[in-house]
Design an enzyme around this catalytic site. Structure first.
Site, PDB file in Angstrom:
ATOM      1  N   ASN A   5     -39.477  12.680  35.812  1.00 49.82           N
ATOM      2  CA  ASN A   5     -38.976  13.798  36.610  1.00 49.82           C
ATOM      3  C   ASN A   5     -37.967  13.201  37.593  1.00 49.82           C
ATOM      4  OD1 ASN A   5     -38.483  15.947  38.263  1.00 49.82           O
ATOM      5  ND2 ASN A   5     -40.648  16.405  38.675  1.00 49.82           N
ATOM      6  N   ARG A  50     -38.352  16.284  32.581  1.00 49.94           N
ATOM      7  CA  ARG A  50     -38.339  17.615  33.191  1.00 49.94           C
ATOM      8  C   ARG A  50     -36.886  17.986  33.493  1.00 49.94           C
ATOM      9  NH1 ARG A  50     -39.257  19.446  39.211  1.00 49.94           N
ATOM     10  NH2 ARG A  50     -39.484  21.676  38.821  1.00 49.94           N
ATOM     11  N   HIS A  84     -40.928  27.082  37.382  1.00 47.61           N
ATOM     12  CA  HIS A  84     -42.339  26.671  37.272  1.00 47.61           C
ATOM     13  C   HIS A  84     -42.913  27.031  35.889  1.00 47.61           C
ATOM     14  CE1 HIS A  84     -42.869  27.297  41.922  1.00 47.61           C
ATOM     15  NE2 HIS A  84     -42.446  26.080  41.650  1.00 47.61           N
ATOM     16  N   ARG A 133     -39.012  28.583  51.949  1.00 48.69           N
ATOM     17  CA  ARG A 133     -38.118  29.569  51.319  1.00 48.69           C
ATOM     18  C   ARG A 133     -38.622  30.982  51.573  1.00 48.69           C
ATOM     19  NH1 ARG A 133     -38.314  27.172  45.424  1.00 48.69           N
ATOM     20  NH2 ARG A 133     -39.283  25.267  46.208  1.00 48.69           N
ATOM     21  N   GLU A 187     -48.353  19.111  35.489  1.00 51.11           N
ATOM     22  CA  GLU A 187     -47.042  19.271  34.855  1.00 51.11           C
ATOM     23  C   GLU A 187     -46.690  18.077  33.975  1.00 51.11           C
ATOM     24  OE1 GLU A 187     -45.311  21.299  38.638  1.00 51.11           O
ATOM     25  OE2 GLU A 187     -44.026  21.852  36.970  1.00 51.11           O
TER      26      GLU A 187
END
Ligand code: ADP
Length: 405
Positions: free
Chosen positions: A7, A95, A184, A245, A388
């Site tokens: 990643n 990723r 996601h 956010r 993940e």
């Protein structure tokens, strides 16, 4: 087969090496502060076993290439490494944040795929270039090994137009691909698959609402294994209230702030992404700090918790309406797995929709899957830790197996 999951961020490379037979982690770590004065590589070889060894080194890491070389070297280190040579690694899974409308599946990387990821840079200007750096460097360092890209957006490509088209001039979609993509996806797909498996049902016969609450937060309506709606939008800003956010706001706030506060679009964009959400309301973006502040009587921290969990509940209601029948809700990620109060407030008052929380079962953190519903609850409630890296490794491997058939 051993799968290396990468990643790659703008100044970091997260890595994990997994032995897919038995799905155990052989090594995990992080290269960070790439390009800064003092870089760092840290991690753990054979984590969780009796042979576990920690690695940690502070050294200047000028670029991603040297960062990736360090990853290769720690994995193959004669004393502390976990493989004898890079050739023992069978596959690298990367990723990639934005696959646009091109990628519906994980994909074996070749020059055409690299070009397509480049074409999606305008949709993810911060993430895709960093992901590409990781890919190009890994292809150079592991030339004989297949590399697979696993996209955050791919799982949501099944979302129908009625849910992904914004009510804006249609030319914006045609010319600039302005639409909802969702993110996601790897996590939503993973927990949906795990949930149906643990429920002992076919995924193709199960309707789920997956709730990913971490620093970034998103929710998905998953109908028979397919994402049919999701809360993050064209960028990872829409929807739920996140650490920093904002999630949903009235789009007219932009022009209001320009007039009333003299802010320009760059400032507003930075504010919505970095200084809003939980942090904007109360100054803390980590839920643990918020609980500590609430305990000391901080009203703003309490309000931040209320605003976030109210928004969660609203989206659950919306997705229950969209799905019709819901078999289970699934909480995951840092907050979803660890925070009983957020789960309780999110689900408060949903009893009339068949969602009945067992407070006793809810009162703990989860490091492995578990249920939270009462015996009489029509809708099951699960916590399933997301993974993940494992999801990327599984998806990468399945693509390779499909190609070989
Ligand atoms: P990311 O989106 O960066 O992958 P994570 O899924 O790791 O984030 O979630 C990070 C968030 O999880 C933190 O901001 C924190 O609010 C929350 N978190 C982690 N541990 C706990 C805990 N024990 N209790 C409450 N919240 C927690």
């Amino acid at each position: 087969m051993k799968v290396l999951v990468i990643n790659s961020g703008s100044s970091s490379i997260k890595f994990q090496l997994l032995e897919m037979e038995g799905e155990h982690v052989m090594a995990t770590g992080l290269v960070e502060r790439i390009g800064e004065k003092f870089g760092r590589i840290s991690g753990s070889m054979h984590p969780g076993s009796a042979d576990q060894t920690a690695i940690e080194k502070e050294v200047m890491i000028p670029d991603h290439k040297s960062g990736m070389e360090m990853v290769g070297n720690v994995l193959c280190d004669e004393q502390s490494g976990v493989v004898r040579s890079r050739r023992e690694i069978g596959l690298v899974g990367h990723r990639v944040v934005h696959g646009g409308e091109v990628f519906h599946q994980p994909t074996v990387i070749d020059t055409t795929v690299i070009e397509a990821i480049k074409e999606n840079i305008p949709l993810a200007p911060l993430h895709n270039p960093a992901n590409l750096d990781g890919i190009e460097v890994a292809m150079e360092l592991f030339p004989a090994i297949a590399q697979v890209a696993v996209f955050d957006t791919a799982f949501h490509q099944t979302i129908p137009q009625r849910a992904h088209i914004y009510a804006l001039p249609y030319e914006l979609y045609e010319r600039h691909r302005v639409r909802r993509y969702g993110f996601h996806g790897t996590s939503h797909k993973f927990v949906a698959g795990e949930c149906s498996r643990l429920m002992g049902r076919e995924l193709s016969e199960t309707n789920l609402i997956t709730i990913h609450l971490g620093n970034g937060c998103s929710m998905s309506a998953v109908e028979q294994g397919r994402s049919i709606d999701t809360s993050l939008g064209m960028t990872p800003l829409e929807g739920l209230v996140m650490g920093t956010r904002s999630g949903d706001v009235d789009p007219a706030i932009h022009s209001f702030l320009e007039r009333a506060a003299g802010m320009n679009l760059t400032q507003i964009d930075a504010m919505l992404n970095k200084d809003s959400g939980l942090k904007g309301i109360c100054g803390f973006n980590d839920m643990r700090d918020i609980h500590a502040a609430v305990a000391e009587g901080d009203e703003r921290a309490r309000l931040a918790l209320e605003v976030q969990t109210y928004r969660n509940k609203k989206y659950i209601g919306a997705y229950m309406a969209v799905l019709g029948r819901v078999d289970a809700l699934v909480f995951t990620a840092g907050i979803g797995e660890n925070d009983p109060l957020v789960r309780q407030k999110t689900l408060a008052g949903l009893d009339h929709l068949g969602v009945e929380l067992d407070y006793e079962k809810n009162s703990r953190r989860f490091t492995s899957p578990g249920t939270l519903h009462t015996g009489g609850s029509r809708v099951q409630i699960w916590v399933i830790p997301t993974n993940e890296e494992l999801a990327i490794a599984r998806e990468s491997l399945s693509v390779l197996e499909d190609e070989n058939h």
